[in-house]
Design a protein around this motif. Structure first.
Motif, mmCIF file in Angstrom:
data_model
loop_
_atom_site.group_PDB
_atom_site.id
_atom_site.type_symbol
_atom_site.label_atom_id
_atom_site.label_comp_id
_atom_site.label_asym_id
_atom_site.label_seq_id
_atom_site.Cartn_x
_atom_site.Cartn_y
_atom_site.Cartn_z
ATOM 1 N N LEU A 54 0.828 -1.209 0.000
ATOM 2 C CA LEU A 54 0.000 0.000 0.000
ATOM 3 C C LEU A 54 0.862 1.259 0.000
ATOM 4 O O LEU A 54 0.579 2.213 -0.723
ATOM 5 N N PHE A 55 1.925 1.263 0.785
ATOM 6 C CA PHE A 55 2.812 2.424 0.798
ATOM 7 C C PHE A 55 3.487 2.610 -0.553
ATOM 8 O O PHE A 55 3.625 3.729 -1.048
ATOM 9 N N ALA A 56 3.900 1.517 -1.188
ATOM 10 C CA ALA A 56 4.533 1.603 -2.518
ATOM 11 C C ALA A 56 3.542 2.130 -3.552
ATOM 12 O O ALA A 56 3.896 2.968 -4.394
ATOM 13 N N TYR A 57 2.308 1.669 -3.496
ATOM 14 C CA TYR A 57 1.296 2.147 -4.443
ATOM 15 C C TYR A 57 0.946 3.610 -4.207
ATOM 16 O O TYR A 57 0.668 4.337 -5.150
ATOM 17 N N GLN A 58 0.962 4.043 -2.950
ATOM 18 C CA GLN A 58 0.740 5.466 -2.660
ATOM 19 C C GLN A 58 1.823 6.300 -3.343
ATOM 20 O O GLN A 58 1.532 7.290 -4.006
ATOM 21 N N GLN A 59 3.056 5.876 -3.178
ATOM 22 C CA GLN A 59 4.179 6.615 -3.765
ATOM 23 C C GLN A 59 4.141 6.557 -5.285
ATOM 24 O O GLN A 59 4.604 7.477 -5.944
ATOM 25 N N VAL A 63 15.081 -11.470 -4.238
ATOM 26 C CA VAL A 63 15.804 -10.347 -4.831
ATOM 27 C C VAL A 63 15.670 -9.081 -3.993
ATOM 28 O O VAL A 63 16.587 -8.264 -3.937
ATOM 29 N N GLY A 64 14.524 -8.897 -3.350
ATOM 30 C CA GLY A 64 14.265 -7.679 -2.588
ATOM 31 C C GLY A 64 13.684 -6.594 -3.474
ATOM 32 O O GLY A 64 13.623 -6.722 -4.694
ATOM 33 N N GLY A 65 13.230 -5.527 -2.870
ATOM 34 C CA GLY A 65 12.672 -4.403 -3.614
ATOM 35 C C GLY A 65 11.173 -4.495 -3.763
ATOM 36 O O GLY A 65 10.530 -5.399 -3.249
ATOM 37 N N SER A 66 10.633 -3.524 -4.488
ATOM 38 C CA SER A 66 9.197 -3.475 -4.763
ATOM 39 C C SER A 66 8.966 -3.641 -6.254
ATOM 40 O O SER A 66 9.718 -3.089 -7.058
ATOM 41 N N TYR A 67 7.916 -4.361 -6.632
ATOM 42 C CA TYR A 67 7.650 -4.648 -8.033
ATOM 43 C C TYR A 67 6.174 -4.484 -8.347
ATOM 44 O O TYR A 67 5.322 -4.809 -7.526
ATOM 45 N N TYR A 68 5.892 -3.972 -9.518
ATOM 46 C CA TYR A 68 4.541 -3.952 -10.072
ATOM 47 C C TYR A 68 4.682 -3.841 -11.578
ATOM 48 O O TYR A 68 5.741 -3.500 -12.092
ATOM 49 N N TRP A 69 3.616 -4.195 -12.297
ATOM 50 C CA TRP A 69 3.649 -4.012 -13.735
ATOM 51 C C TRP A 69 2.273 -3.631 -14.238
ATOM 52 O O TRP A 69 1.272 -3.967 -13.646
ATOM 53 N N ASP A 70 2.283 -2.882 -15.331
ATOM 54 C CA ASP A 70 1.053 -2.494 -16.005
ATOM 55 C C ASP A 70 1.063 -3.103 -17.397
ATOM 56 O O ASP A 70 1.955 -2.791 -18.186
ATOM 57 N N ALA A 99 -3.445 3.989 5.581
ATOM 58 C CA ALA A 99 -3.055 4.049 4.166
ATOM 59 C C ALA A 99 -4.256 3.907 3.249
ATOM 60 O O ALA A 99 -4.333 4.559 2.203
ATOM 61 N N ILE A 100 -5.215 3.076 3.621
ATOM 62 C CA ILE A 100 -6.404 2.842 2.795
ATOM 63 C C ILE A 100 -7.145 4.153 2.517
ATOM 64 O O ILE A 100 -7.664 4.360 1.419
ATOM 65 N N ARG A 101 -7.149 5.043 3.471
ATOM 66 C CA ARG A 101 -7.862 6.317 3.323
ATOM 67 C C ARG A 101 -7.302 7.192 2.207
ATOM 68 O O ARG A 101 -7.976 8.104 1.735
ATOM 69 N N GLU A 102 -6.087 6.910 1.779
ATOM 70 C CA GLU A 102 -5.434 7.715 0.744
ATOM 71 C C GLU A 102 -5.828 7.292 -0.677
ATOM 72 O O GLU A 102 -5.471 7.952 -1.640
#
Length: 99
Positions: free
Chosen positions: A8-13, A82-89, A52-55
């Motif tokens: 959630l924090f990563a998606y906010q950023q 591997v570590g880190g944050s990942y997402y894809w569109d 975080a949900i409120r954002e």
């Protein structure tokens, strides 16, 4: 639950406004949706998640058994190694579906 908070924090950023979070922990999903009593050990993490949900315009939490969602399990395994944050569109990561 800590992974949900981190996502959630990563998606906010990342500037996302609508999010669907899948987890293979039915207990966690029920706690986040306020359908189950919160364990004291995760109370502060859950507070962070609810804040975080409120954002977001919309956040949906879905229970997805690991056996039903191999892709989610593979992504989580990769991220843990591997570590880190990942997402894809739209375009999936090559390593996930390589022959």
């Amino acid at each position: 639950m800590d992974a949900i908070r981190a996502v959630l924090f990563a998606y906010q950023q990342g500037g996302f406004s609508r999010v669907v979070v899948e987890s293979d922990s039915q207990v966690t999903i029920k706690m986040v949706k306020r359908e189950r009593v919160v364990a004291v050990e995760v109370d502060i993490i859950l507070f962070n998640i609810q804040t975080a949900i409120r954002e977001f315009q919309e956040v949906i939490f879905i229970f997805a058994p690991r056996s039903f969602n191999k892709t989610t399990h593979e992504v989580a395994t990769f991220a843990c190694k591997v570590g880190g944050s990942y997402y894809w569109d739209f375009v999936h990561p090559y390593w996930l579906f390589k022959p």
